[in-house]
Motif scaffolding. Structure first.
Motif, short mmCIF file in Angstrom:
data_model
loop_
_atom_site.label_atom_id
_atom_site.label_comp_id
_atom_site.label_asym_id
_atom_site.label_seq_id
_atom_site.Cartn_x
_atom_site.Cartn_y
_atom_site.Cartn_z
N MET A 114 -0.57 10.68 -3.89
CA MET A 114 -2.14 10.65 -4.02
C MET A 114 -2.64 9.25 -3.90
O MET A 114 -3.98 9.32 -3.65
N ASN A 115 -1.93 8.33 -3.63
CA ASN A 115 -2.53 6.81 -3.54
C ASN A 115 -1.84 6.26 -2.27
O ASN A 115 -1.43 4.94 -2.59
N GLN A 116 -1.56 6.85 -1.48
CA GLN A 116 -1.25 6.09 -0.36
C GLN A 116 -1.78 4.87 0.26
O GLN A 116 -1.08 3.86 0.67
N ASP A 117 -3.03 4.85 0.00
CA ASP A 117 -3.84 3.83 0.60
C ASP A 117 -3.50 2.59 -0.29
O ASP A 117 -3.59 1.27 0.27
N TYR A 118 -3.02 2.74 -1.34
CA TYR A 118 -2.81 1.62 -2.36
C TYR A 118 -1.63 0.81 -1.77
O TYR A 118 -1.49 -0.47 -1.71
N PHE A 119 -0.78 1.81 -1.14
CA PHE A 119 0.54 1.05 -0.61
C PHE A 119 0.44 0.21 0.84
O PHE A 119 1.09 -0.67 1.21
N THR A 120 -0.75 0.92 1.68
CA THR A 120 -0.97 0.37 3.00
C THR A 120 -1.75 -0.73 3.08
O THR A 120 -1.98 -1.79 3.37
N GLU A 121 -2.89 -0.65 2.00
CA GLU A 121 -3.87 -1.71 2.04
C GLU A 121 -4.02 -2.23 0.48
O GLU A 121 -4.24 -3.56 0.70
N GLY A 122 -3.78 -1.80 -0.56
CA GLY A 122 -3.80 -2.35 -1.77
C GLY A 122 -2.88 -3.35 -2.14
O GLY A 122 -2.05 -3.72 -1.64
N ASN A 123 -2.65 -3.44 -3.66
CA ASN A 123 -1.87 -4.43 -4.28
C ASN A 123 -0.57 -3.91 -4.04
O ASN A 123 0.45 -4.52 -4.28
N GLY A 124 -0.43 -2.51 -3.60
CA GLY A 124 0.96 -1.83 -3.64
C GLY A 124 1.88 -2.42 -2.55
O GLY A 124 2.74 -1.99 -2.18
N LYS A 125 1.08 -3.18 -1.58
CA LYS A 125 1.83 -3.88 -0.50
C LYS A 125 3.26 -4.41 -0.84
O LYS A 125 4.39 -4.43 -0.34
N ARG A 126 3.13 -5.11 -2.18
CA ARG A 126 4.19 -5.70 -2.73
C ARG A 126 5.32 -5.06 -3.04
O ARG A 126 6.82 -5.41 -3.21
N PHE A 127 5.28 -3.45 -3.02
CA PHE A 127 6.48 -2.77 -3.15
C PHE A 127 7.28 -2.42 -1.59
O PHE A 127 6.35 -3.01 -0.52
N GLU A 128 8.00 -2.01 -1.49
CA GLU A 128 9.02 -1.90 -0.25
C GLU A 128 8.55 -0.68 0.31
O GLU A 128 8.97 0.51 0.35
N LEU A 129 7.27 -1.04 1.12
CA LEU A 129 6.33 -0.06 1.65
C LEU A 129 7.09 1.15 2.49
O LEU A 129 7.01 2.27 2.03
N PRO A 130 7.63 0.74 3.68
CA PRO A 130 8.06 1.78 4.52
C PRO A 130 8.92 2.88 4.00
O PRO A 130 8.77 3.89 3.97
N LYS A 131 9.89 2.24 3.11
CA LYS A 131 10.78 2.96 2.63
C LYS A 131 10.33 3.97 1.62
O LYS A 131 10.57 5.31 1.50
N LEU A 132 9.32 3.50 1.08
CA LEU A 132 8.55 4.36 0.02
C LEU A 132 7.98 5.44 0.56
O LEU A 132 7.98 6.49 0.03
N ALA A 133 7.16 5.22 1.49
CA ALA A 133 6.51 6.31 2.00
C ALA A 133 7.25 7.54 2.47
O ALA A 133 6.95 8.69 2.17
#
Lengths: 626, 358
Positions: B323-342
């Protein structure tokens, strides 16, 4: 009576000093910076009455909110200003501040300082036969620290961010973080400063009470002949001395956390959009420290009331207090246990459930000495010859309130039942009856009973009766309904319950009823105030011993001066409860009457004592026995 | 208008005061004239003595009447296993203490009347009686031991470790609401750290932990009936306290010290609705530890479903990651290992079904 025992002249070296002291007493040395324990007691009483009015008035404001949440209270705006919202409602934060200050004021400033401070100071030297406290100067400091504390606490009511608002227990992190509630800013700082001063005052007073009771008892006043009032004040002072420093430590660490960035109580907090750096502290630590004082504190509040009640009931039932030893023993038992039950306030705080089991066990044990006290009071009334002075009425009221409030403690002390009842109105009902009202009744009993000694005049009894019945009915009408509200689950410290369907649509009428009862009960206290101040100046002159009582204070002049007894201090020959002794002509024999003068009422053992008295020229009395 | 009322009120108050003081003076003077103020016990003594049993009667009568008449109001429906037991303890204690309450009060008010002062009699000199005192030390001690023991057993059961098959649900208190987090598919709640909290990731979930990827955070607490639920309780800012009145559940939420409470709900919301004939009935969670301005408004709706309904409901929930994919692409969530996460998030989404343990 008192003239009889002055025969054994025991010149006190202080005596002359005291006498000529009286000649150059100024207004300031007599009424303000006085070292006379009687005046200091009155100072505590007057300040206590002032605080009781403030504390009571604050409770009416939040009671109006609870009883009539829809009411327009803009008319309070001249007094409360911005704390009344533009819609004419009470500000929810100020509601919490009111609850907090009501609790703090009542527990500490009224029922600790106003009760212990007044009666320990006034009665200890008078009842043990001493000229004054061990240190008059420390005693004076004790009052003035209390005064300073009062000034700081009172001022905090008027600051812009409002007084402390985290509940009277001021649990961190709420009380440590200004971001959490504005009351935790300057208001909380002032609360902590005031409490620190208050603790200093309590310790100065307590050390004095203890020293005085141990060292300054008159000839013949062995511990087993102490009136129960003195026992109660003595034990109360010991509890205070041991527990208040812990509160001081808790407050100090809280000050560090608030101002110097330490983390005694703080950990893992994200507030106001930032994660705070503090880690590793524990809010539960504060609760342990706080309740290590907090629980003994409720006994600090109630034990002097017990002492007063024991004395008043015995005097006015014209019977010896039943089971003197058990009464002392139960005081000691309660005092000891009061130190090891604190965590029953924390069953659901997240502490180890095993601790909960242990504290449940210890808590319920404390009901045993409490039950003994109640049964002993009842037996003292049984086959008595009861004179209903206002003091007596309030003492009987205390017994009733203590039963009603004490029994609900058995629910709350049971950790399994407490899960549901904790922090609901059931708790509010419980402690207001057992600690608040009962201690208040003890205080009133004391004021009515010793008014003649304090002011040399009688307080009007009829107004006293009216005051008693209105107050007795009043406190039950205010606090008893709260049990039902609590069983229904209503949480305490709620501004309104309308956010919850569970708590809406029921008991709004009962809450309104409670509020009206509270207003009437509060109004009834003005009958007392009028009677009190009127009688100080215009009351009928008191006889020397208006209640036909045995204790030493009634052997002093009607208005005792500095030093209490103009001549030598009387010697004591018997315990204070020789009421209605078979064979005696009168229904009381004061403590100053030697056994050798009462052959008609002596038991065999007492006749032996009388012989001993004669041998030593009615001077030495064997202390080992009563 | 207001001022007029105020002035009238002030006048009224003064008038009443003056009348009262006059009455008071008259009564005092009459007393002095009659000499009743010199008597040991005047007529007032009789009146006060008489008022005692009258008060006692009204007092006890009032309590019994109200306790009976409004029972339906204060009796809160109970909907958990252990709640039935604690309620039982409550009523047993009520019976024991109620008995003591009534007896002691009857004695207190009766003695006050019966033994009122009379010049003719003398009180009984009765300073002690060891046997009697021992009796009323020992009897309460025994009664209390029984109450303590029965309480202890229930308490130990309630606070024992949560059963293995319990569903772990996280409840987080913050000013001024509750958040709930479900473990999702894997039955395991992902790690969290308060330093990861931001406006979007309000739980501070560490999305580098795989267990976190399927966690979901609905807006109400939904639990299945007859299934052990273990609430993992924490607080974000100040103390709060989870209170579920109908389930007899209460446990503080403490910043920095996770707590827990496990229980079994025994009635679905629908069942209580038909039982209480209240079609709008809802379970609720409240806060019972003072936490600031909004303390009184920390409400969370709670719903109990049958096991089947719960399975269905849980399978319909979307993961937070989803529900919060934006968070990982644009927000603070970038700090998490993004591609793998998605990727894994997507994968999880597809597989999402309820924990087999159910």
């Amino acid at each position: 009576m008192s003239e009889i025992k002055t025969q054994n002249v025991h010149i006190d070296s202080h005596e002359e000093h005291h006498d000529d002291h009286a000649h150059h007493e100024t207004f300031i040395s007599k009424y303000i910076f006085t070292t006379d324990h009687k005046m200091i007691g009155k100072q505590f009483l007057m300040t206590g009455i002032f605080w009781a009015l403030i504390g009571g008035a604050l409770s009416l404001i939040f009671r109006i909110q609870l009883g009539f949440p829809e009411a327009d209270i803009s008319w309070m705006r001249p007094m409360l200003g911005e704390w009344i919202t533009p819609e004419g409602r009470l500000d929810p934060e100020f509601y919490l501040a009111l609850v907090t200050m009501h609790g703090t004021i009542m527990v500490f400033f009224v029922l600790t300082a106003g009760l212990s401070g007044t009666f320990s100071n006034f009665l200890i030297p008078l009842q043990i036969g001493a000229r004054d406290m061990a240190s008059g100067f420390m005693n004076m400091l004790s009052y003035w620290f209390f005064f300073a504390s009062s000034v700081v606490m009172f001022s905090s009511l008027f600051i812009e961010t409002g007084p402390a608002a985290g509940g009277w227990v001021v649990y961190p992190p709420l009380s440590a973080l200004e971001q959490a509630i504005p009351g935790s800013g300057l208001g909380m700082t002032m609360w902590l400063v005031a409490m620190a001063l208050f603790i200093v005052s309590t310790l100065l007073g307590g050390i004095n009470y203890i020293t005085t009771v141990i060292n300054l008892r008159t000839e013949g006043m062995s511990f087993s002949r102490l009136p129960l009032t003195i026992w109660a004040f003595f034990i109360t002072a010991v509890i205070g001395l041991l527990s208040f420093p812990v509160l001081f430590a808790a407050a100090l660490l809280l000050i560090f956390d608030r101002s110097f960035g330490t983390a005694f109580y703080l950990s893992d907090i994200y507030i106001g959009g930032e994660a705070l750096p503090q880690q590793g502290g524990s809010p539960v630590l504060y609760q342990h420290l706080f309740w290590f004082l907090g629980h003994p504190e409720v006994y600090i509040v109630i034990m002097p009331a017990f002492g007063i009640t024991s004395e008043v009931i015995s005097t006015n039932a014209r019977k010896p207090i039943f089971g003197y030893r058990a009464m002392v023993g139960s005081l000691l038992g309660i005092a000891f246990l009061s130190f090891i039950v604190w965590a029953h306030h924390m069953f659901v705080s997240g502490m180890d459930p095993f601790l909960g089991s242990v504290f449940m066990l210890l808590t319920l044990v404390i009901a045993v000495p409490s039950a003994v006290k109640v049964f002993n009071y009842l037996t003292t009334l049984w086959k008595g010859n009861i004179v209903f002075t206002p003091g007596m009425l309030f003492s009987i009221g205390l017994v009733s309130l203590f039963i009603s409030g004490g029994l609900t403690g058995i629910f709350l002390g049971n950790s399994a039942i407490d899960i549901q009842l904790h922090d609901t109105y059931f708790v509010v009902a419980h402690f207001h009856l057992v600690m608040g009202s009962a201690a208040f009744f003890g205080m009133m009993a004391g004021v009515y009973h010793w008014f003649p000694k304090m002011f040399g005049r009688m307080i009007n009894a009829k107004l006293g009766y009216v005051h008693f019945w209105l107050t007795f009915a009043g406190v039950y009408l205010v606090f008893f309904p709260m049990h039902y509200i609590g069983i229904a689950g209503f949480p305490r410290r709620y501004y309104t319950w309308s956010s919850f369907e569970t708590f809406s649509n029921i008991f709004q009428d009962l809450n309104a009823f409670v509020t009206i009862a509270a207003i009437i009960t509060f109004a009834a206290q003005f009958i007392f105030l009028f009677n009190f101040f009127y009688s100080i100046y215009r009351g009928r002159r008191a006889p020397q011993n208006p209640w036909h009582s045995n204790t030493l204070e009634w052997t002093t002049p009607i208005e005792p001066g500095h030093g209490n007894w103009p001549g030598a201090i009387p010697t004591v020959y018997r315990w204070p409860y020789d009421y209605s002794k078979p064979g005696a002509a009168d229904d009381y024999i004061p403590q100053t009457v030697p056994y050798s003068e009462t052959p008609e009422s002596n038991t065999d053992f007492e006749n032996e004592l009388a012989a001993l008295e004669k041998e030593s020229g009615v001077e030495e009395v064997d202390e080992t026995k009563e | 208008m207001d001022n007029t009322l105020l002035i009238l009120g002030a006048f009224g108050a003064i008038l009443i005061l003056v009348i009262l003081i006059t009455v008071f003076r008259v009564i005092t003077l009459v007393d002095v004239a009659k000499g009743s103020d010199k008597k040991r016990a005047s007529g007032s003594n009789f009146n006060n003595a008489l008022l005692m049993p009258i008060f006692g009667l009204l007092f006890l009568g009032g309590i019994f009447y109200y306790s009976w008449a409004s029972f339906e109001d204060y009796k809160l429906p109970v909907a958990s296993d252990h709640g039935v037991k604690t309620d039982e303890l409550f009523w047993i204690t009520m019976l024991v203490t109620g008995g003591v309450f009534v007896i002691t009060h009857i004695l207190l008010f009766w003695y006050s009347w019966r033994y009122r002062f009379s010049e003719k009699k003398k009180a009984l000199f009765y300073p002690d009686n060891t046997k009697l005192e021992l009796a009323w030390t020992i009897v309460p001690a025994i009664a209390l031991t029984v109450l303590i023991l029965s309480g202890l057993f229930v308490w130990n059961d309630i606070t024992a470790d949560a059963p293995e098959d319990a569903i772990n649900i996280e409840v987080m208190g913050y000013q001024f609401a509750w958040g709930v987090r479900y473990p999702g598919n894997d039955g395991e709640l992902g790690d969290y750290n308060y330093q990861l909290i931001d406006n979007t990731n309000s739980f501070g979930v560490n999305f580098n932990d795989k267990a976190a990827l399927d966690d979901f955070m609905p807006l109400k607490l939904v639990i299945p009936k007859d299934t052990p639920i273990n609430l993992n309780i924490r607080a974000r800012d100040v103390l709060h306290s989870v209170f579920l009145p109908h389930f007899r559940v209460k446990m503080d939420a403490v910043p920095g010290m996770p707590t827990n409470f496990h229980f079994v709900a025994t009635k679905t919301t629908d069942e209580v609705r038909s039982e209480t004939k209240n079609p709008d009935f809802k379970y609720e969670m409240a806060c019972t530890e003072i936490c600031g301005r909004g303390h009184f408004s920390m409400r969370l709706e709670v719903e109990v479903l049958t096991k089947e309904e719960y399975k269905k409901w849980a399978s319909e929930q979307k993961t937070w990651v989803n529900m919060n994919q934006d968070y990982f692409t644009e927000g603070n969530g970038k700090r998490f290992e993004l591609p793998k996460l998605a990727e894994e998030g997507q994968e999880n989404e597809e597989k999402l079904s309820v924990n087999a343990a159910l």
